[in-house]
Write a protein that holds these residues in place. Structure first.
Motif: not given
Length: 121
Positions: A16-17, A20, A23-24, A58, A61-62, A65-66, A69
């Motif tokens: 997942d990292v 993400k 995407d970043l 966007r 948002e990412i 998420w970090f 977690q």
């Protein structure tokens, strides 16, 4: 209390990292390009101010998420993430940098990136 990761827990999050982070990386490049073009020429093939604001949202948002977690984001270019952990009863950060294939490094919490060492086998 902040989350403390075992090595297995941190490694289980790495797919997942990496997703993400991919995407970043794309968003980071688009944001840099659109921001430069808008400042330099007043327009960009990637769009205008609304598109720039959408990219920023966007990215935000990412980044959330970090944090959700319990993962610490320490750098943006390159992207650097730390997982709070303990090793031999000492506070450490399991450390991963954009482009690395595995979570294989750590550093003592108080030393930061300069104190990076390979994880013991």
């Amino acid at each position: 209390m902040d989350r403390i990761f075992s090595l297995d827990e941190a490694r289980s999050l790495m797919p997942d990292v990496r997703a993400k982070v991919a995407d970043l990386v794309a968003l980071r490049a688009d944001l840099a390009e659109i921001s430069f073009d808008l400042a330099d020429a007043g327009s960009s093939p990637l769009g205008g101010i609304p598109e720039r604001k959408a990219l920023e949202a966007r990215i935000g948002e990412i980044l959330l998420w970090f944090g959700d977690q319990g993962i610490e984001l320490k750098g943006a270019a390159p992207i650097l993430v730390d997982f709070p952990a303990e090793l031999d009863d000492e506070s450490v950060r399991l450390c991963w940098v954009e482009g690395e294939t595995d979570l294989a490094w750590y550093h003592r919490t108080e030393l930061g990136f300069a104190g990076r060492r390979p994880l013991p086998r």
